[in-house]
Design a protein around this motif. Structure first.
Motif, short mmCIF file in Angstrom:
data_model
loop_
_atom_site.label_atom_id
_atom_site.label_comp_id
_atom_site.label_asym_id
_atom_site.label_seq_id
_atom_site.Cartn_x
_atom_site.Cartn_y
_atom_site.Cartn_z
N ALA A 22 9.40 78.34 -1.42
CA ALA A 22 9.41 79.54 -0.52
C ALA A 22 10.68 80.29 -0.67
O ALA A 22 10.81 81.55 -0.74
CB ALA A 22 9.00 79.38 0.79
N LEU A 23 11.68 79.82 -0.47
CA LEU A 23 13.25 80.11 -0.56
C LEU A 23 13.37 80.89 -1.97
O LEU A 23 13.97 81.93 -2.02
CB LEU A 23 14.08 79.25 -0.13
N ARG B 31 18.99 80.95 -5.50
CA ARG B 31 18.97 81.00 -6.76
C ARG B 31 20.08 79.98 -7.52
O ARG B 31 20.97 79.80 -6.79
CB ARG B 31 19.40 82.60 -7.34
N GLN C 152 10.89 80.51 -14.77
CA GLN C 152 10.93 82.03 -14.64
C GLN C 152 12.01 82.38 -15.77
O GLN C 152 11.37 83.44 -16.39
CB GLN C 152 11.97 82.32 -13.42
N ALA D 194 11.16 81.69 -4.10
CA ALA D 194 10.27 83.01 -4.24
C ALA D 194 10.67 84.15 -3.54
O ALA D 194 10.59 85.41 -4.10
CB ALA D 194 8.80 82.76 -3.93
N SER D 195 11.45 84.07 -2.45
CA SER D 195 11.75 84.92 -1.75
C SER D 195 13.09 85.62 -2.20
O SER D 195 13.45 86.49 -1.73
CB SER D 195 11.92 84.68 -0.22
N GLY D 196 13.88 84.88 -3.17
CA GLY D 196 15.00 85.44 -3.62
C GLY D 196 16.19 84.95 -2.75
O GLY D 196 17.28 85.35 -3.23
N LYS D 197 16.08 84.26 -1.79
CA LYS D 197 16.97 83.69 -1.06
C LYS D 197 18.08 82.74 -1.49
O LYS D 197 19.09 82.25 -1.09
CB LYS D 197 16.47 83.37 0.47
#
Length: 301
Positions: A175-176, A183, A260, A178-181
């Motif tokens: 979830a983190l 990386r 990705q 996918a949300s971009g928080k």
């Protein structure tokens, strides 16, 4: 003298049309009609091609996130099946007269999984072999089922705790990401690699020491011995265990980032198997570390 002025050519026999032959004018008209029909059909086909949706990555043989997810689920399906086999095999010799589970599935699964993991890792640059990855998933299932049954036999309920904790860490990490928080960064990856190498050396040294009886029986090995020491009241074994779980979670971030990047760069579809393989390796590692950490927290090292 022209043919029209020659009486011989005026004979009706020469002017009669031969069966099966088409007059030149009719042939020309037929050819024109045929060409026009073909042109109309070609134009309609071309317009249909433009109107149709563009070919996706799957149609062009490229890697996609969806396809990688399907491959990952397929590998975990194999793992679960062989995990059941490993569990049953481990508990099969347990009786009232012999209350000791066998470690054979655990050992076979660990050795087979390690060998196949090395082969996949060092040969996939030339060719991706899904069959080897399937084999790895099968051996890992045998290992997971065996070690889970062994831990469950000693600490009832620990497998459910470790499974829920593993799913929670994987879900939160995904979830983190996918949300971009969260990386992957070059600096964090460098620190991770240093810590990973150190942990591998630590683990290998301790495995060798345990094989030669360097730790007393019932001590629980290196993590059990470390739990006798504490920092701010927290056992050292627990601190190391938490750090390793964090390392495994970041490794999962690297796996997601690798998938990705593969999709973004248009990698061949077969490389989705490598993405699924990497995720499975990390999730298995994460589960084992959480299993061991919970065992330490429960006070039976």
């Amino acid at each position: 003298m022209t043919s029209s002025s020659n009486p011989a050519f005026s004979n009706p026999a020469f002017q009669e049309q031969r069966p099966g032959l088409t007059p030149p004018a009719a042939q020309t008209q037929f050819a024109a009609t045929t060409a026009q029909s073909v042109d109309v059909a070609a134009q309609a086909q071309l317009e249909g091609a433009f109107a149709a949706p563009a070919a996706g990555a799957v149609q062009t043989g490229r890697m996609t996130v969806e396809d990688t997810v399907v491959k990952t689920l397929a590998l975990f399906g194999i793992l679960l099946v062989t995990a059941v086999v490993g569990w049953i095999w481990t508990m099969s010799p347990v009786t009232a007269a012999n209350p000791v589970p066998t470690m054979m599935p655990w050992i076979i699964g660990a050795m087979g999984g390690f060998v196949l993991a090395m082969i996949v890792t060092f040969t996939s640059r030339k060719k991706v072999r899904p069959a080897l990855i399937f084999g790895y998933a099968a051996f890992e299932g045998l290992f997971i089922g065996g070690i889970s049954a062994f831990f469950e036999f000693i600490w009832p309920g620990i497998v459910m705790q470790a499974t829920l904790a593993t799913l929670s860490v994987v879900g939160v990490t995904l979830a983190l990401f996918a949300s971009g928080k969260v990386r992957a960064s070059a600096k964090a990856t460098k620190i991770f690699m240093i810590a990973m190498v150190g942990y591998l050396v630590f683990s290998l040294v301790n495995v060798v020491m345990m094989m030669f009886g360097a730790f007393p029986a019932g001590s629980g090995g290196p993590f059990g011995m470390l739990s006798n020491y504490s920092i701010a009241g927290i056992p050292l074994g627990v601190i190391i265990g938490v750090l390793v779980v964090i390392m495994a979670a970041y490794s999962l971030v690297l796996d997601f980032d690798s998938v990705q990047q593969g999709v973004r760069n248009g990698a061949p579809r077969e490389y989705g198997w490598l993405g699924a393989f990497g995720i499975m390796v990390t999730v298995v590692w994460l589960y084992i570390e959480i299993l061991r950490l919970i065992a330490i927290l429960r006070g039976n090292n």
